[in-house]
Enzyme design. Structure first.
Site, PDB file in Angstrom:
ATOM      1  N   ASP A 178     -38.172  -8.997   8.361  1.00 12.35           N
ATOM      2  CA  ASP A 178     -39.403  -8.881   9.157  1.00 12.35           C
ATOM      3  C   ASP A 178     -39.048  -8.339  10.539  1.00 12.35           C
ATOM      4  O   ASP A 178     -38.164  -8.875  11.218  1.00 12.35           O
ATOM      5  CB  ASP A 178     -40.080 -10.245   9.290  1.00 12.35           C
ATOM      6  CG  ASP A 178     -41.443 -10.140   9.958  1.00 12.35           C
ATOM      7  OD1 ASP A 178     -42.414  -9.833   9.244  1.00 12.35           O
ATOM      8  OD2 ASP A 178     -41.530 -10.343  11.190  1.00 12.35           O
TER       9      ASP A 178
ATOM     10  N   GLU B  60     -45.049  -4.885   8.310  1.00  9.82           N
ATOM     11  CA  GLU B  60     -43.713  -4.717   8.875  1.00  9.82           C
ATOM     12  C   GLU B  60     -42.667  -5.527   8.133  1.00  9.82           C
ATOM     13  O   GLU B  60     -41.553  -5.737   8.635  1.00  9.82           O
ATOM     14  CB  GLU B  60     -43.705  -5.088  10.361  1.00  9.82           C
ATOM     15  CG  GLU B  60     -43.873  -6.557  10.654  1.00  9.82           C
ATOM     16  CD  GLU B  60     -45.330  -6.998  10.776  1.00  9.82           C
ATOM     17  OE1 GLU B  60     -45.574  -8.029  11.417  1.00  9.82           O
ATOM     18  OE2 GLU B  60     -46.229  -6.302  10.244  1.00  9.82           O
TER      19      GLU B  60
END
Length: 360
Positions: A227, A270
């Site tokens: 992440d 993301e």
């Protein structure tokens, strides 16, 4: 299933070495090499000539409609998919440029040394099953199989077949279309921005790898959840184009850091994931650290301010061995939950870290 190419035709007899001295053995080997080269070329040329003559014989018997479709040189050259025409016994008559690229052999070699079934079916059982379908349906579409080129490259393909008929409507030959399914899948299941696999391919691949694990094909499978830290801040302060560039550069890092057998994918937004078949926790952590450090080294220019933008990533690692006591869906869910927990542990520990899941 995988089709292994094995040449057909007469094998050249082995000439025994005779003579006790080095010179005698050298002459014997030289003689054997010359015989093989001469006979091999002659046999190849003879087989190729036979194939061309036989193809011409069949052309005369094929209906005009099928003749224009099957033996049209312009069509064969321009076609992006591999196309092979063979008689009902599998003897190859036509072999287009795309087939040459896929199998990595030229038309002369294909016609002289291989049959269609050796190239495109992994067993007699498979051949009989396909022929049975052809008799019932007259054509079959998108049979999933795998072929191995003479260079050893394995390619997953979609095989379609139909009969070519003579002027009286009787089956006389086969025309096949062989599509590179790996290339098609790359086109359909690649995330357009980051150029890694998309979520659909990731879901399918994780299930496949854990199934292989349960069958004992591999000893362990590892999963990375990645992440990007404070990604919303990048979008808010520097614009979405800058955010897109950060995602694209992250995709490049993943490709640079993993093996061909690994599956790097965009999980969503993301978040990224990497499936590492056969990797234990130590190897998975090493790969994760390599990815984390390379992401931290990325430098991009802000689309709004022109200043240099840096960003980092937090990575969670989960490694699983064989566990035949649970169903596949549960196995997938547990592994993802473990990688997710490890990733959030990395976030809560200050970000820009790698954490390996350890059972409580």
């Amino acid at each position: 299933m995988e089709t292994h190419l094995q040449p057909v035709g007469n094998s050249i007899a082995v000439v025994r070495e005779r003579g006790k001295g080095f010179f005698s053995r050298f002459l014997a080997r030289l003689g054997l090499w010359l015989v093989e080269r001469f006979i091999g070329r002659q046999a190849l040329a003879a087989s190729a000539n036979f194939s061309q003559e036989y193809a011409q014989h069949l052309i005369e018997r094929i209906s005009e409609q099928h003749r224009q479709i099957v033996f049209n040189d312009d069509v064969n050259r321009s076609m992006p998919d591999a196309r092979i025409v063979a008689d009902l016994k599998g003897r190859i008559l036509e072999f287009n440029d795309a087939a040459k690229d896929l199998f990595q052999i030229d038309k002369v070699t294909a016609c002289a040394q291989f049959t269609f079934w050796q190239l495109c079916a992994d067993s007699t059982t498979e051949q009989e099953a396909i022929l049975r379908l052809l008799r019932l349906e007259n054509q079959v579409h998108n049979i999933r199989t795998a072929i191995r080129s003479v260079e050893g490259k394995t390619t997953h393909v979609l095989l379609s077949l139909r009969h070519v008929r003579d002027t009286e409507g009787n089956p006389i030959a086969l025309v096949s279309m062989i599509r590179d399914n790996d290339a098609l899948e790359r086109q359909q299941n690649t995330d357009h921005l980051t150029k890694v696999w998309d979520r659909e391919r990731y879901d399918r691949q994780l299930a496949e790898e854990l199934t292989r694990l349960q069958r004992g094909v591999v000893g362990e499978v590892s999963l990375l959840f990645i992440d990007l830290d404070n990604f919303k801040q990048i979008n808010d302060e520097h614009g979405h184009r800058t955010g897109d560039e950060a995602l694209r550069r992250t995709g490049e890092v993943l490709h640079d850091c993993v093996r061909d057998i690994d599956t790097p994918a965009r999980y969503g937004g993301e978040e990224f994931a990497v499936i590492l078949p056969g990797a234990d926790a130590a190897h998975a952590k090493m790969v994760a650290e390599r990815i984390r450090q390379k992401i931290a080294g990325i430098r991009i220019t802000s689309g709004k301010t022109g200043e240099e933008v840096r960003f980092t990533a937090s990575i969670g690692v989960s490694t699983r061995g064989v566990n035949r006591s649970i169903m596949l869906e549960q196995f997938v869910r547990e592994m993802e939950e473990q990688a997710d927990q490890a990733m959030y542990q990395a976030k809560h520990s200050g970000r820009n870290q790698t954490c390996v899941y350890t059972p409580q």
